[in-house]
Design a protein around this motif. Structure first.
Motif, PDB file in Angstrom:
ATOM      1  N   ASN A 225      -3.548  -2.623 -15.698  1.00 53.02           N
ATOM      2  CA  ASN A 225      -4.016  -3.967 -15.391  1.00 53.02           C
ATOM      3  C   ASN A 225      -4.784  -4.538 -16.582  1.00 53.02           C
ATOM      4  N   VAL A 253      -0.436  -1.479 -12.616  1.00 52.54           N
ATOM      5  CA  VAL A 253       0.235  -2.594 -11.953  1.00 52.54           C
ATOM      6  C   VAL A 253       1.739  -2.344 -11.984  1.00 52.54           C
ATOM      7  N   TYR A 268      -3.448   1.593  -8.075  1.00 53.94           N
ATOM      8  CA  TYR A 268      -2.643   0.398  -8.348  1.00 53.94           C
ATOM      9  C   TYR A 268      -3.443  -0.874  -8.051  1.00 53.94           C
ATOM     10  N   SER A 269      -4.691  -0.883  -8.574  1.00 59.89           N
ATOM     11  CA  SER A 269      -5.517  -2.098  -8.636  1.00 59.89           C
ATOM     12  C   SER A 269      -5.913  -2.639  -7.270  1.00 59.89           C
ATOM     13  N   ALA A 270      -6.164  -1.755  -6.310  1.00 62.87           N
ATOM     14  CA  ALA A 270      -6.666  -2.225  -5.012  1.00 62.87           C
ATOM     15  C   ALA A 270      -7.977  -2.987  -5.178  1.00 62.87           C
ATOM     16  N   TYR A 272      -8.650  -5.050  -7.443  1.00 61.66           N
ATOM     17  CA  TYR A 272      -8.389  -6.361  -8.053  1.00 61.66           C
ATOM     18  C   TYR A 272      -7.323  -7.146  -7.297  1.00 61.66           C
ATOM     19  N   GLY A 274      -4.695  -5.765  -5.680  1.00 62.51           N
ATOM     20  CA  GLY A 274      -3.448  -5.026  -5.527  1.00 62.51           C
ATOM     21  C   GLY A 274      -3.442  -4.209  -4.246  1.00 62.51           C
ATOM     22  N   GLU A 275      -2.348  -3.498  -4.037  1.00 65.74           N
ATOM     23  CA  GLU A 275      -2.217  -2.685  -2.830  1.00 65.74           C
ATOM     24  C   GLU A 275      -2.868  -1.327  -3.009  1.00 65.74           C
ATOM     25  N   THR A 294       2.955   2.264   0.478  1.00 67.44           N
ATOM     26  CA  THR A 294       1.985   1.169   0.357  1.00 67.44           C
ATOM     27  C   THR A 294       1.847   0.495   1.707  1.00 67.44           C
TER      28      THR A 294
END
Length: 294
Positions: A225, A253, A268-270, A272, A274-275, A294
């Motif tokens: 990210n 990402v 995976y950027s939860a 920010y 994301g999931e 996910t």
């Protein structure tokens, strides 16, 4: 932490939650976990948390309580992340003084959510804090290995030789001895950082290293990210005949994918938008991108 585990256990390795309780509950439900007596569980499964339960998101207190209940009941295991490490570093000296402990906790603005949630139950927050200090920095099982940031064989060996696997007082003293072997090993495993030292190190008592985050996994299948610090390439020996390594930390990402034949990242950027991502691992089964959930 080294232990034998059951080949009949399916592991659901879950990425950095960062205080996002709703995302965690949704993911647990998607994975098939149900809540019984305040504990999320699933027969034949064990959730594995890669650290960074706190900070950034709005409900870190709820996340901590959820994960602690699962770990205490045997339906989950976890490692600490750099955000837990930072909290422990800030507040470990103040657990006997509630006011000082709350002040030390609030050194990071995101942790004010914790102090607000526990403002009438400070002892409860201190209990959670002490419980975190007893959670491992690495998991080295016969069928999976887990760290928050970087599986470095030399760093793990350094910690094992020192008898360190969690942030008890011995470990914290070693970590606070800046540039000691213990400090460098913990910084590599939990924060994914390397240090470059000046060439005339021995002649300068005031030296500082250049500290940087490293990208150590073998294959470039996903991106980091842009919000995060971009890691520098680094060579880390990762024997291919060893059990798979799962880690978080790097806020990736794109479509989740494995990063080598026995390496998978789960963040995976939860934090920010994301999931929140999990990987369902059955011992002995090769890693495959189809096993991400996910």
């Amino acid at each position: 932490m080294t232990s034998a585990t059951s080949q009949n256990t399916t592991y659901d390795i879950i990425g950095d939650v960062h205080g996002h309780q709703e995302k965690l509950i949704n993911l647990l439900q998607t994975l098939g976990y149900t809540k019984e007596n305040n504990v999320w569980k699933q027969e034949g499964h064990k959730a594995v948390f890669v650290g960074d339960l706190i900070d950034k998101g709005p409900k870190a207190a709820e996340v901590l309580k959820t994960v602690k209940a699962m770990v205490d009941a045997g339906s989950a295991i976890m490692v600490i992340g750099n955000h837990e490490l930072n909290w422990i570093q800030d507040a470990a000296d103040h657990t006997a003084d509630a006011v000082a402990f709350m002040d030390a906790t609030e050194k990071h603005h995101s942790r004010r959510q914790l102090t607000e949630a526990f403002k009438y139950q400070i002892d409860g927050l201190i209990d959670l804090f002490n419980w975190l200090r007893n959670q491992p920095m690495y998991i080295d099982h016969s069928d999976l290995r887990v760290v928050h940031a970087c599986w470095d064989e030399e760093a793990i060996a350094t910690l094992k030789e020192a008898g360190i696997d969690r942030l008890d007082q011995k470990a914290l003293e070693g970590y606070r001895d800046t540039y000691s072997n213990t400090y460098l090993a913990i910084d590599r495993v939990v924060a994914g950082c390397a240090h470059q030292f000046p060439s005339k190190l021995a002649y300068d008592p005031n030296y500082r290293s250049t500290r940087f985050r490293i990208k150590w996994w073998p294959e470039d299948r996903v991106s980091i990210n842009s919000i995060e610090i971009q890691p520098a390439p680094a060579k880390v020996q990762l024997p291919e005949d060893q059990p798979p390594v799962f880690f978080g930390h790097y806020a990736m990402v794109g479509t989740p994918d494995v990063l080598g034949h026995n390496v998978a990242g789960l963040d995976y950027s939860a934090a920010y938008g994301g999931e929140l991502v999990a990987y369902r691992h059955k011992p002995g089964q090769p890693l495959d991108r189809a096993h991400f959930v996910t």
